[in-house]
Design a protein around this motif. Structure first.
Motif, mmCIF file in Angstrom:
data_model
loop_
_atom_site.group_PDB
_atom_site.id
_atom_site.type_symbol
_atom_site.label_atom_id
_atom_site.label_comp_id
_atom_site.label_asym_id
_atom_site.label_seq_id
_atom_site.Cartn_x
_atom_site.Cartn_y
_atom_site.Cartn_z
ATOM 1 N N ARG A 604 10.407 57.306 19.694
ATOM 2 C CA ARG A 604 10.147 58.179 19.195
ATOM 3 C C ARG A 604 11.626 59.130 19.267
ATOM 4 O O ARG A 604 12.260 58.710 19.963
ATOM 5 N N PHE A 605 12.739 59.148 18.206
ATOM 6 C CA PHE A 605 13.517 60.597 17.968
ATOM 7 C C PHE A 605 13.390 61.265 17.873
ATOM 8 O O PHE A 605 12.613 62.939 16.757
ATOM 9 N N TRP A 606 13.710 62.656 19.500
ATOM 10 C CA TRP A 606 13.314 63.839 18.537
ATOM 11 C C TRP A 606 14.717 64.944 19.379
ATOM 12 O O TRP A 606 15.708 64.284 19.492
ATOM 13 N N TRP A 607 15.093 65.722 17.715
ATOM 14 C CA TRP A 607 16.233 66.334 17.306
ATOM 15 C C TRP A 607 15.729 68.304 18.092
ATOM 16 O O TRP A 607 15.000 68.435 17.636
ATOM 17 N N PHE A 608 16.308 68.402 19.215
ATOM 18 C CA PHE A 608 16.089 70.296 19.270
ATOM 19 C C PHE A 608 17.542 71.080 19.359
ATOM 20 O O PHE A 608 18.742 71.003 19.428
ATOM 21 N N ARG A 609 17.419 71.977 17.690
ATOM 22 C CA ARG A 609 18.863 72.691 17.231
ATOM 23 C C ARG A 609 19.699 73.354 17.865
ATOM 24 O O ARG A 609 20.562 73.629 18.100
ATOM 25 N N ARG A 610 18.308 74.173 19.549
ATOM 26 C CA ARG A 610 19.246 74.659 19.988
ATOM 27 C C ARG A 610 19.897 73.505 20.972
ATOM 28 O O ARG A 610 20.713 74.553 21.949
ATOM 29 N N ASP A 611 19.411 72.720 20.980
ATOM 30 C CA ASP A 611 20.667 71.845 22.497
ATOM 31 C C ASP A 611 21.187 71.061 21.433
ATOM 32 O O ASP A 611 22.253 70.901 22.163
ATOM 33 N N GLY A 612 21.327 70.368 20.882
ATOM 34 C CA GLY A 612 21.884 69.567 19.576
ATOM 35 C C GLY A 612 21.612 68.273 20.159
ATOM 36 O O GLY A 612 22.295 67.343 18.856
ATOM 37 N N ARG A 613 21.839 67.877 21.165
ATOM 38 C CA ARG A 613 21.263 66.372 21.403
ATOM 39 C C ARG A 613 20.019 65.386 20.877
ATOM 40 O O ARG A 613 18.789 66.262 20.664
ATOM 41 N N ILE A 614 20.221 64.301 20.951
ATOM 42 C CA ILE A 614 19.116 63.980 20.222
ATOM 43 C C ILE A 614 18.569 62.493 21.318
ATOM 44 O O ILE A 614 19.166 61.648 21.953
ATOM 45 N N PHE A 615 17.151 62.849 21.682
ATOM 46 C CA PHE A 615 15.927 62.706 23.164
ATOM 47 C C PHE A 615 15.905 61.353 22.147
ATOM 48 O O PHE A 615 14.787 61.263 21.344
ATOM 49 N N ILE A 616 15.593 61.022 22.824
ATOM 50 C CA ILE A 616 15.102 59.131 22.500
ATOM 51 C C ILE A 616 13.937 59.037 23.744
ATOM 52 O O ILE A 616 14.475 58.854 25.120
ATOM 53 N N GLU A 617 12.146 59.382 23.170
ATOM 54 C CA GLU A 617 11.233 58.386 24.115
ATOM 55 C C GLU A 617 10.553 57.292 23.950
ATOM 56 O O GLU A 617 10.588 57.153 22.984
ATOM 57 N N SER A 618 10.462 56.541 25.195
ATOM 58 C CA SER A 618 10.120 55.584 25.091
ATOM 59 C C SER A 618 8.752 55.276 23.834
ATOM 60 O O SER A 618 8.428 56.023 24.621
ATOM 61 N N CYS A 619 7.727 54.480 23.208
ATOM 62 C CA CYS A 619 6.750 53.927 23.161
ATOM 63 C C CYS A 619 5.519 54.132 24.131
ATOM 64 O O CYS A 619 4.092 54.961 23.714
ATOM 65 N N ASP A 620 5.965 54.266 25.427
ATOM 66 C CA ASP A 620 5.281 54.984 26.278
ATOM 67 C C ASP A 620 5.088 56.219 27.522
ATOM 68 O O ASP A 620 4.590 55.984 28.272
ATOM 69 N N SER A 621 6.454 56.697 26.839
ATOM 70 C CA SER A 621 6.157 58.425 27.148
ATOM 71 C C SER A 621 7.382 57.923 29.305
ATOM 72 O O SER A 621 7.218 59.260 29.426
#
Length: 711
Positions: A604-621
């Motif tokens: 899963r790919f997450w983007w938090f506007r207040r931080d700017g970075r794109i975070f990637i979470e593995s399928c098993d978290s």
């Protein structure tokens, strides 16, 4: 079994001589096995097309899996029909010539007369109707059937048992809906009109399979199936005609068709793969573009890897509802550093916990009641905040978290591990989400988003209406222009008017001196003479005036056209600006953070506007990483394969937000460069005059101050 082309669809048989170690492809919901990948893919694509129909409900335009689910739900509803009513219903169905709707209505009417144990209806007592339930069917001395019923009060509790006749029991509504009965009919029969129930059902309930006398003249049994004599005769005649024409009984078929309809339905033609498909099924192709390698992830987190999700969740909640919490926003880096710091009374940590606890106290729920029992004051301070934390942990009574109470009471909160601190924060956030203040804020945001969306739709409809009106005006303009041009052509040239008068006089002379049959010939001659006169005797002044007028009109039209284009361009720009403004306002009122999408491997790919970075979470978290540069995002987009469903959706979302992500990442890079420059400046100072630790940008979290704190 779902219906395909109005026929049951047979599943593929497993391959022969299949070895246990052999690698095969299996369809998840049908358990079909294929050796060849292309055959498997063709079958999967066929199952995903909306060409299937549910056998039980008759719903069409479904995928195979949707049809299976629909049949499962329909069968569950059909099983609600009591066993006492199954046999009477099947007897009504057997060899009925009614349509499905009429047959369902007939069964419903007849079943209302056949009462059964457990039926809930209304019984007459002292002239009034009372809800009741049939408990027992009894027979009196005279042989008449009576029913022992229980009168039902509130919450369907039995108040009294009485015996009533069948005439005293009334259905206020039909016991079973028409749709349930339709499903029952479809499930019970093997053919329609005349409806014939399955042979096993007929044997089980003792129902005759012989057709009645009125149907024997039209139908007969062949191989256990009811066959229409008329259709059989027509098929035989068609075959005889084919043999007479030298076709040997073979009818004309389209290319690729076989004589067996079941084979045609069970062996679909191989078709090219329709992309996108499931990402794991995508294989490299010769026409694929050159995909770039995905950049490596940054994993330099201060907290343990399995706590990154909790860290992001707690920070995102505090940032999103900072106004409601009266908590001055802080960066993710500062929050992470504060969680890992060993100071027990760090301002950022204290204010975060205190803001969440104040929210729970104001809500007046279980936590507020717990504090009242302990006679705690509602004001939380830097000295007492740990006591309120301990009260909260004792209230939720989670064994793992309660084990930290003794450490916190001794004033050593900072000595807890980062995962323990985040676990406490996450519990606080979960309880805060249930408060009236947060729910009210969410309702307010939803209403504002809906109002902004309605405004956008209203303006779009208004613009479309104006466009339609302009088109209608343009349609009416040509007629007006034709009339105007005709008026100008007759009135503007005096030579033509004069010649017109001469023509009238000549016509009068000709009509009076000659016979009517010569009139047409003379008129043709006169028209020819007038044309010559117009060519030879043209007034140069009139010609110059006409040319000037026409040039002026063309210039005026061109000027008007340019003005209109400018107005349309400005209007379009204004509409786009307003639309962008409304979209920004909607984004500001974000209700929750959703992932951008998933890649081939379900990361899963997450983007938090207040931080700017794109975070990637593995399928098993369990694993996390991030991208923090615009170049990394470019490489990520280029590495995604649009032939896969998940990666195509992710690529589309990244391209949609690309400009915003790039701006935030560039801003973050500038801030990071400034921090590095400041850190280097601190290090270059003389060792004799050591800089205070709080001047270092890496220690900015130590200087946090809550500017929105309540007095």
């Amino acid at each position: 079994m779902p219906i395909f082309k109005r026929k049951p669809f047979g599943l593929a048989k497993p391959p022969e001589d299949l070895e246990s170690s052999e690698l095969v492809y299996q369809v998840r919901f049908t358990k079909e096995i294929f050796r060849d990948y292309q055959e498997y893919l063709n079958r999967i694509n066929l199952y995903r097309e909306r060409v299937w129909m549910c056998k039980s409900t008759g719903k069409s335009n479904l995928t195979y899996e949707e049809a299976l689910v629909s049949e499962k739900h329909a069968i569950q509803k059909v099983q609600q029909l009591p066993n006492e009513l199954v046999a009477p219903a099947l007897r009504i169905i057997q060899y009925s010539m009614l349509s499905l709707r009429d047959l369902a209505d007939l069964i419903s009417k007849k079943l209302q007369k056949d009462l059964f144990v457990g039926a809930e209806l209304h019984g007459k007592k002292d002239g009034d109707l009372y809800p009741c339930r049939v408990l027992k069917i009894v027979e009196n001395n005279s042989g008449k059937i009576q029913y022992e019923v229980a009168l039902l009060g509130k919450d369907k509790k039995i108040t009294e048992n009485i015996i009533l006749h069948g005439d005293d029991l009334v259905w206020k509504k039909t016991p079973f809906s028409r749709n349930i009965l339709k499903s029952f009919i479809r499930e019970s029969t093997c053919r329609s009109i005349p409806w014939a129930i399955h042979e096993k059902l007929a044997q089980k309930h003792g129902i005759s399979t012989d057709p009645p006398e009125e149907l024997r003249s039209r139908f007969f049994f062949q191989d256990g199936q009811l066959v229409n004599k008329t259709k059989k005769r027509k098929n035989e005649n068609r075959n005889n005609v084919g043999e007479a024409n030298g076709d040997s009984g073979k009818s004309k078929r389209k290319k690729g068709e076989t004589g067996n309809p079941d084979a045609e339905s069970n062996q679909p033609e191989e078709e090219p793969i329709k992309y996108p498909i499931d990402d794991l099924l995508v294989k490299p192709g010769p026409d694929d573009p050159q995909f770039t390698d995905r950049p490596s992830l940054s994993r330099d987190f201060n907290v343990p890897m399995d706590c990154v999700g909790d860290l992001l969740m707690a920070w995102d909640f505090c940032s999103s509802f900072s106004r409601v919490l009266n908590l001055w926003p802080f960066s993710l880096e500062d929050f992470e550093n504060a969680i890992c710091h060993k100071d027990s009374n760090l301002v950022l940590v204290v204010e975060t916990h205190s803001a969440l606890l104040r929210l729970l106290i104001k809500d007046g729920g279980e936590y507020s009641f717990t504090l009242q029992k302990k006679k705690r004051k509602p004001k939380i301070s830097l000295v007492t905040w740990t006591e309120y934390i301990c009260d909260f942990l004792e209230m939720i009574n989670i064994t793992e978290l309660c084990s930290y109470v003794s450490t916190i009471k001794r004033g050593h909160y900072g000595l807890l591990e980062a995962n323990s601190k985040l676990a406490i924060l996450c519990e606080l956030v979960c309880h805060a989400l249930r408060t009236d203040a947060i729910r009210g804020k969410l309702d307010e945001l939803i209403e504002q988003r809906q109002a902004l969306g309605a405004t956008i739709r209203g303006e779009s409809l208004e613009y479309a209406r104006k466009k339609r009106e302009e088109k209608e005006q343009l349609k009416n303009e040509p007629d007006a222009l034709v009339k105007e041009n005709s008026m100008e052509s007759t009135g503007s040239n005096p030579q033509i008017a004069e010649n017109g008068d001469q023509t009238a006089e000549l016509e009068e002379g000709v009509i009076s001196s000659r016979q009517s049959n010569a009139f047409h010939n003379s008129r043709k001659q006169l028209n020819g003479q007038l044309k010559k006169a117009e060519k030879q005797n043209v007034d140069p002044k009139a010609e110059t005036e006409n040319t000037t007028n026409s040039n002026e009109k063309e210039a005026q039209k061109q000027l008007n056209g340019e003005k209109k284009e400018d107005q349309e361009k400005k209007s379009k720009e204004k509409r786009e600006q307003r639309k962008e403004y409304f979209q920004r306002e909607i984004e500001k009122r974000n209700i929750r953070t959703n992932p951008l999408g998933k890649d081939r491997d379900y990361n899963r790919f997450w983007w938090f506007r207040r931080d700017g970075r794109i975070f990637i979470e593995s399928c098993d978290s369990k694993q996390w990483g991030y991208y923090s540069a615009k170049e990394e995002v470019d490489l990520l987009i280029s590495s995604l394969n649009p032939k896969g469903e998940r990666e195509k959706a992710l690529q589309k979302q990244l391209e949609k937000l690309y400009d915003k992500i790039s701006v935030e990442l560039q801003k973050r890079s500038k801030d990071l460069a400034q921090k590095i420059a400041l850190e280097e400046a601190v290090l270059r100072r003389s060792t004799r005059v050591r800089a205070p630790p709080r001047e270092n940008p890496a220690n900015a979290f130590l200087k946090y101050m809550n500017k929105w704190k309540e007095d």
